[in-house]
Design an enzyme around this catalytic site. Structure first.
Site, PDB file in Angstrom:
ATOM      1  N   LYS A 108       0.931  -1.093  -0.134  1.00  0.00           N
ATOM      2  CA  LYS A 108      -0.058   0.098   0.139  1.00  0.00           C
ATOM      3  C   LYS A 108       0.406   1.214   0.448  1.00  0.00           C
ATOM      4  O   LYS A 108       0.416   1.931  -0.808  1.00  0.00           O
ATOM      5  CB  LYS A 108      -0.951  -0.334   0.793  1.00  0.00           C
ATOM      6  CG  LYS A 108      -1.402  -1.018   0.693  1.00  0.00           C
ATOM      7  CD  LYS A 108      -3.427  -0.488   1.023  1.00  0.00           C
ATOM      8  CE  LYS A 108      -4.502  -1.118   1.454  1.00  0.00           C
ATOM      9  NZ  LYS A 108      -4.901  -2.707   1.977  1.00  0.00           N
ATOM     10  N   LYS A 190      -7.193 -11.374 -12.757  1.00  0.00           N
ATOM     11  CA  LYS A 190      -8.799 -12.378 -11.700  1.00  0.00           C
ATOM     12  C   LYS A 190      -9.783 -11.335 -11.904  1.00  0.00           C
ATOM     13  O   LYS A 190      -9.062  -9.919 -12.050  1.00  0.00           O
ATOM     14  CB  LYS A 190      -8.850 -12.754 -10.537  1.00  0.00           C
ATOM     15  CG  LYS A 190      -8.231 -11.366  -9.654  1.00  0.00           C
ATOM     16  CD  LYS A 190      -8.238 -11.973  -8.145  1.00  0.00           C
ATOM     17  CE  LYS A 190      -8.702 -10.713  -6.649  1.00  0.00           C
ATOM     18  NZ  LYS A 190      -9.643 -10.268  -6.474  1.00  0.00           N
ATOM     19  N   LYS A 193     -12.724  -6.045  -7.597  1.00  0.00           N
ATOM     20  CA  LYS A 193     -13.350  -4.863  -7.457  1.00  0.00           C
ATOM     21  C   LYS A 193     -12.936  -3.681  -8.037  1.00  0.00           C
ATOM     22  O   LYS A 193     -13.709  -2.715  -8.333  1.00  0.00           O
ATOM     23  CB  LYS A 193     -13.946  -5.013  -5.940  1.00  0.00           C
ATOM     24  CG  LYS A 193     -14.055  -5.677  -5.896  1.00  0.00           C
ATOM     25  CD  LYS A 193     -14.941  -4.855  -3.732  1.00  0.00           C
ATOM     26  CE  LYS A 193     -14.862  -5.619  -3.006  1.00  0.00           C
ATOM     27  NZ  LYS A 193     -13.446  -5.042  -1.976  1.00  0.00           N
TER      28      LYS A 193
HETATM   29  P1  ATP Z   1      -9.632  -5.208  -4.310  1.00  0.00           P
HETATM   30  O1  ATP Z   1      -9.274  -5.033  -5.608  1.00  0.00           O
HETATM   31  O2  ATP Z   1     -10.362  -3.851  -3.865  1.00  0.00           O
HETATM   32  O3  ATP Z   1      -9.050  -5.962  -3.640  1.00  0.00           O
HETATM   33  P2  ATP Z   1     -11.225  -7.265  -4.664  1.00  0.00           P
HETATM   34  O4  ATP Z   1     -12.331  -7.812  -6.000  1.00  0.00           O
HETATM   35  O5  ATP Z   1      -9.781  -9.133  -4.806  1.00  0.00           O
HETATM   36  O6  ATP Z   1     -10.934  -6.261  -4.195  1.00  0.00           O
HETATM   37  P3  ATP Z   1     -11.513  -8.978  -1.514  1.00  0.00           P
HETATM   38  O7  ATP Z   1     -12.179  -7.383  -1.484  1.00  0.00           O
HETATM   39  O8  ATP Z   1     -10.172  -8.583  -2.085  1.00  0.00           O
HETATM   40  O9  ATP Z   1     -11.798  -8.483  -3.646  1.00  0.00           O
HETATM   41  O10 ATP Z   1     -11.874 -10.068  -1.644  1.00  0.00           O
HETATM   42  C1  ATP Z   1     -12.564 -10.463  -0.747  1.00  0.00           C
HETATM   43  C2  ATP Z   1     -12.904 -11.998  -1.513  1.00  0.00           C
HETATM   44  O11 ATP Z   1     -12.758 -12.250  -2.300  1.00  0.00           O
HETATM   45  C3  ATP Z   1     -11.448 -12.668  -0.695  1.00  0.00           C
HETATM   46  O12 ATP Z   1     -12.662 -13.563  -0.242  1.00  0.00           O
HETATM   47  C4  ATP Z   1     -11.444 -12.885  -2.367  1.00  0.00           C
HETATM   48  O13 ATP Z   1     -10.727 -14.066  -1.940  1.00  0.00           O
HETATM   49  C5  ATP Z   1     -13.010 -13.154  -2.399  1.00  0.00           C
HETATM   50  N1  ATP Z   1     -12.012 -12.855  -4.385  1.00  0.00           N
HETATM   51  C6  ATP Z   1     -11.442 -11.764  -4.459  1.00  0.00           C
HETATM   52  N2  ATP Z   1     -11.794 -12.075  -5.785  1.00  0.00           N
HETATM   53  C7  ATP Z   1     -11.742 -12.791  -6.768  1.00  0.00           C
HETATM   54  C8  ATP Z   1     -12.164 -13.798  -8.221  1.00  0.00           C
HETATM   55  N3  ATP Z   1     -11.571 -13.252  -9.035  1.00  0.00           N
HETATM   56  N4  ATP Z   1     -11.871 -15.110  -7.327  1.00  0.00           N
HETATM   57  C9  ATP Z   1     -12.290 -15.771  -6.429  1.00  0.00           C
HETATM   58  N5  ATP Z   1     -12.605 -15.334  -5.364  1.00  0.00           N
HETATM   59  C10 ATP Z   1     -12.360 -13.436  -4.716  1.00  0.00           C
HETATM   60 MG    MG Z   2      -8.365  -8.278  -3.130  1.00  0.00          MG
END
Ligand code: ATP
Ligand code: MG
Length: 330
Positions: A108, A190, A193
């Site tokens: 970060k 992947k 968000k």
């Molecule tokens: P950011 O981009 O803000 O990191 P993110 O999409 O990676 O957001 P997180 O808030 O980091 O989402 O993760 C929330 C949950 O969703 C975690 O348990 C993470 O393992 C799961 N997760 C996130 N992206 C995936 C994905 N593409 N496939 C499976 N599980 C996922």
């Molecule tokens: Mg994440």
């Protein structure tokens, strides 16, 4: 059981199959606390209006996915001031050196070099307070969070050692073997968000957007041999199909794939995508509509959030009572 999610963006299919689907299952087996980590998101100084909207949306989307607010404690972090108080106590047991060494801090700090605030540094302490405030023992986290969970255990142990046994030690939890990772539709990285947005299917996407995104998903000219190993981006389409389509549909396309070879291509990716898009719409549609419905009724949502806060504070204040007694500030 405790888990939190930062209100940093729209929830997507990866969040659903990687996390929320398991939460929905856990709520029937454990005493569950789920919270929206809005204090945590302040480390990046988000816009106030955006933050408020995101909090409501995350709550609504979690309910739409099947979390039952009557069964679990579904709450917003900032509604539970006991967490901040515990954070203060734990900060006295956390050392600058160890905080500076954590992977998430270093990452970060690299991403926002002009805003390396103290909140960013003590993020793992607040995370520990989130968990320990309910004396939670099961924490469903991904690999990236393992180090922070270990720190939470360290802080708990230090507290217990110095002041007396208050905290059981928290450990990571998952249902084994079932971890899925949903790739972006472009096959790069992947679904996420905050990144890869055109290749991510969001739980708030409308039907047309879902069709368009899936139509653009990466494919190729088809397998060269029978039973060919699938490239990541094709495997991902089958993964999605397995998750949202019927068994018969999945098997049909898989057979087509396995029986195709150069010169005789049975698998038609265009058809596969069309079918997948319709099945995806049938899957996402009801979640999206239910979440929208909840968000269109702020009073109802407010009641749900208040109810969650009450449950969380009941548990939190009991822990804090034990903490203050142990420390001598009662
Ligand atoms: P950011 O981009 O803000 O990191 P993110 O999409 O990676 O957001 P997180 O808030 O980091 O989402 O993760 C929330 C949950 O969703 C975690 O348990 C993470 O393992 C799961 N997760 C996130 N992206 C995936 C994905 N593409 N496939 C499976 N599980 C996922
Ligand atoms: Mg994440």
């Amino acid at each position: 059981m405790l888990s939190g999610i930062r209100p940093t963006g729209f929830l997507h299919l990866g969040n659903y199959f990687g996390a929320m689907r398991n939460f929905v299952r856990m709520q029937n087996e454990f005493n569950c606390y789920f919270f929206v980590a809005n204090w945590h998101s302040l480390t990046t100084h988000p816009d106030t209006q955006f933050l408020k909207k995101s909090v409501n949306r995350v709550i609504a989307e979690n309910i739409a996915c099947g979390l039952n607010p009557d069964q679990v404690a579904l709450y917003v972090q900032s509604d539970v001031p006991e967490i901040a108080e515990l954070y203060l106590y734990l900060n006295m047991l956390a050392y600058k050196g160890e905080l500076e060494k954590t992977v998430t801090f270093k990452e970060k700090a690299r991403m926002q070099p002009d805003n390396i605030n103290a909140g960013l540094l003590t993020y793992p302490v607040l995370q520990a307070a989130d968990i320990l405030i309910h004396r939670a023992v099961k924490v469903p986290v991904g690999k990236d969070q393992e180090q922070n969970l270990e720190m939470a255990r360290n802080f708990a142990e230090r507290f217990n050692h110095r002041y007396g046994e208050v905290f059981p030690l928290p450990y990571g939890f998952n249902y084994g073997g079932e971890l899925v990772k949903i790739l972006g539709l472009d096959g790069e990285g992947k679904m996420s968000k905050s990144e890869n947005q055109l290749s991510t299917l969001y739980l708030a996407d409308d039907d047309e957007t879902i069709r368009k995104k899936i139509a653009k998903a990466k494919t190729d000219q088809g397998p060269a041999t029978e039973n060919a190993v699938k490239p990541d981006y094709i495997e991902n389409l089958f993964t999605l199909m397995k998750l949202v389509s019927s068994e018969a549909t999945f098997t049909k396309f898989l057979d087509d794939y396995n029986n195709s070879y150069e010169g005789k291509c049975l698998i038609r990716y265009g058809d596969l995508k069309k079918q997948l898009a319709e099945d995806m719409i049938a899957f996402i549609g009801p979640i999206r509509d239910k979440a929208a419905d909840l968000q269109s009724n702020p009073d109802h949502l407010k009641k749900i959030i208040q109810q969650g806060a009450e449950k969380a504070r009941a548990s939190a204040s009991e822990t804090l009572r034990l903490v203050k007694k142990a420390v001598g500030t009662d």
